[in-house]
Design a protein around this motif. Structure first.
Motif, PDB file in Angstrom:
ATOM      1  N   LEU A   1      20.796  23.917 -49.826  1.00  0.00           N
ATOM      2  CA  LEU A   1      20.626  24.709 -48.617  1.00  0.00           C
ATOM      3  C   LEU A   1      21.850  24.603 -47.718  1.00  0.00           C
ATOM      4  N   GLU A   2      22.121  25.685 -47.047  1.00  0.00           N
ATOM      5  CA  GLU A   2      23.248  25.786 -46.144  1.00  0.00           C
ATOM      6  C   GLU A   2      22.747  26.152 -44.755  1.00  0.00           C
ATOM      7  N   SER A   3      23.578  25.920 -43.762  1.00  0.00           N
ATOM      8  CA  SER A   3      23.182  26.246 -42.403  1.00  0.00           C
ATOM      9  C   SER A   3      22.849  27.728 -42.260  1.00  0.00           C
ATOM     10  N   GLU A   4      23.509  28.561 -43.043  1.00  0.00           N
ATOM     11  CA  GLU A   4      23.250  29.996 -43.010  1.00  0.00           C
ATOM     12  C   GLU A   4      21.863  30.357 -43.522  1.00  0.00           C
ATOM     13  N   ASP A   5      21.197  29.425 -44.183  1.00  0.00           N
ATOM     14  CA  ASP A   5      19.842  29.663 -44.672  1.00  0.00           C
ATOM     15  C   ASP A   5      18.794  29.462 -43.584  1.00  0.00           C
ATOM     16  N   THR A   6      19.203  28.995 -42.431  1.00  0.00           N
ATOM     17  CA  THR A   6      18.269  28.793 -41.328  1.00  0.00           C
ATOM     18  C   THR A   6      17.645  30.122 -40.927  1.00  0.00           C
ATOM     19  N   ALA A   7      16.336  30.189 -40.983  1.00  0.00           N
ATOM     20  CA  ALA A   7      15.622  31.426 -40.693  1.00  0.00           C
ATOM     21  C   ALA A   7      14.131  31.164 -40.765  1.00  0.00           C
ATOM     22  N   VAL A   8      13.366  32.134 -40.327  1.00  0.00           N
ATOM     23  CA  VAL A   8      11.941  32.145 -40.595  1.00  0.00           C
ATOM     24  C   VAL A   8      11.736  32.842 -41.924  1.00  0.00           C
ATOM     25  N   TYR A   9      11.051  32.181 -42.822  1.00  0.00           N
ATOM     26  CA  TYR A   9      10.824  32.714 -44.153  1.00  0.00           C
ATOM     27  C   TYR A   9       9.412  33.269 -44.240  1.00  0.00           C
ATOM     28  N   TYR A  10       9.315  34.499 -44.709  1.00  0.00           N
ATOM     29  CA  TYR A  10       8.047  35.213 -44.767  1.00  0.00           C
ATOM     30  C   TYR A  10       7.655  35.515 -46.203  1.00  0.00           C
TER      31      TYR A  10
ATOM     32  N   GLN B   1      18.897  18.851 -44.034  1.00  0.00           N
ATOM     33  CA  GLN B   1      20.339  18.840 -43.891  1.00  0.00           C
ATOM     34  C   GLN B   1      20.991  19.714 -44.949  1.00  0.00           C
ATOM     35  N   SER B   2      22.196  20.125 -44.679  1.00  0.00           N
ATOM     36  CA  SER B   2      22.948  20.911 -45.645  1.00  0.00           C
ATOM     37  C   SER B   2      23.007  20.179 -46.977  1.00  0.00           C
ATOM     38  N   GLY B   3      22.784  20.930 -48.046  1.00  0.00           N
ATOM     39  CA  GLY B   3      22.777  20.361 -49.375  1.00  0.00           C
ATOM     40  C   GLY B   3      21.411  19.921 -49.852  1.00  0.00           C
ATOM     41  N   ASP B   4      20.450  19.834 -48.953  1.00  0.00           N
ATOM     42  CA  ASP B   4      19.104  19.405 -49.321  1.00  0.00           C
ATOM     43  C   ASP B   4      18.340  20.517 -50.028  1.00  0.00           C
ATOM     44  N   SER B   5      17.198  20.145 -50.558  1.00  0.00           N
ATOM     45  CA  SER B   5      16.307  21.082 -51.218  1.00  0.00           C
ATOM     46  C   SER B   5      14.995  21.177 -50.467  1.00  0.00           C
ATOM     47  N   LEU B   6      14.336  22.294 -50.633  1.00  0.00           N
ATOM     48  CA  LEU B   6      13.061  22.532 -49.978  1.00  0.00           C
ATOM     49  C   LEU B   6      12.288  23.544 -50.803  1.00  0.00           C
ATOM     50  N   THR B   7      10.994  23.354 -50.893  1.00  0.00           N
ATOM     51  CA  THR B   7      10.142  24.286 -51.613  1.00  0.00           C
ATOM     52  C   THR B   7       9.107  24.868 -50.662  1.00  0.00           C
ATOM     53  N   LEU B   8       9.083  26.175 -50.576  1.00  0.00           N
ATOM     54  CA  LEU B   8       8.113  26.878 -49.759  1.00  0.00           C
ATOM     55  C   LEU B   8       6.952  27.336 -50.621  1.00  0.00           C
ATOM     56  N   SER B   9       5.777  27.373 -50.023  1.00  0.00           N
ATOM     57  CA  SER B   9       4.585  27.827 -50.715  1.00  0.00           C
ATOM     58  C   SER B   9       3.938  28.957 -49.938  1.00  0.00           C
ATOM     59  N   CYS B  10       3.304  29.844 -50.658  1.00  0.00           N
ATOM     60  CA  CYS B  10       2.574  30.948 -50.063  1.00  0.00           C
ATOM     61  C   CYS B  10       1.228  31.056 -50.760  1.00  0.00           C
ATOM     62  N   ALA B  11       0.171  30.890 -50.005  1.00  0.00           N
ATOM     63  CA  ALA B  11      -1.177  31.008 -50.535  1.00  0.00           C
ATOM     64  C   ALA B  11      -1.720  32.393 -50.218  1.00  0.00           C
ATOM     65  N   ALA B  12      -2.115  33.110 -51.245  1.00  0.00           N
ATOM     66  CA  ALA B  12      -2.647  34.455 -51.090  1.00  0.00           C
ATOM     67  C   ALA B  12      -4.158  34.450 -51.292  1.00  0.00           C
TER      68      ALA B  12
END
Length: 126
Positions: A85-94, A13-24
């Motif tokens: 996070l905001e609704s505008e942050d909705t996307a596929v993150y690469y 939801q808007s205002g929430d936090s999220l952490t993405l990980s990338c394994a190389a």
């Protein structure tokens, strides 16, 4: 080659936090810098954050202090901590890596190259 696998996306939801990980994996000693990009439907892919020894940390203007890029070099992991996070942050993150080829030992060679992960979906509801 450098193989990148993202994880951590989800629905928040808007205002929430999220952490993405990338394994190389692969030619990781020859990675010069890593970045997070994102692409929303109908929009061009844009840089979210970049991290390298030569350039330090660079963020897209829209980040406005909300995101932090970091790495664990020993584990070949890249992270993107996203807050408020905001609704505008909705996307596929690469996940993205600038790199060269790894030869014998730790020798890096060849022209600059780049690798992309398959992406992880981040959806922010409002």
């Amino acid at each position: 080659q450098v193989l990148l696998v993202e994880s951590g996306g989800g629905l928040v939801q808007s205002g929430d936090s999220l952490t993405l990980s990338c394994a190389a994996s692969g030619d990781t000693p020859c990675i010069n810098g890593m970045s997070w990009y994102r692409q929303a439907p109908g929009k061009e892919r844009e840089m979210v954050a970049h991290l390298s020894n030569s350039r330090g940390e660079i963020y897209g203007d829209f980040v406005k202090g909300r995101f932090t890029i970091s790495e664990d070099h020993a584990k070949n992991m890249l992270y993107l901590q996203m807050n408020r996070l905001e609704s505008e942050d909705t996307a596929v993150y690469y996940c993205h890596a600038d790199h060269r080829k790894l030869g014998s030992g730790t020798i890096c060679y060849g022209p600059p190259d780049a690798s992309w992960g398959q992406g992880t979906q981040v959806t922010v509801s409002s």
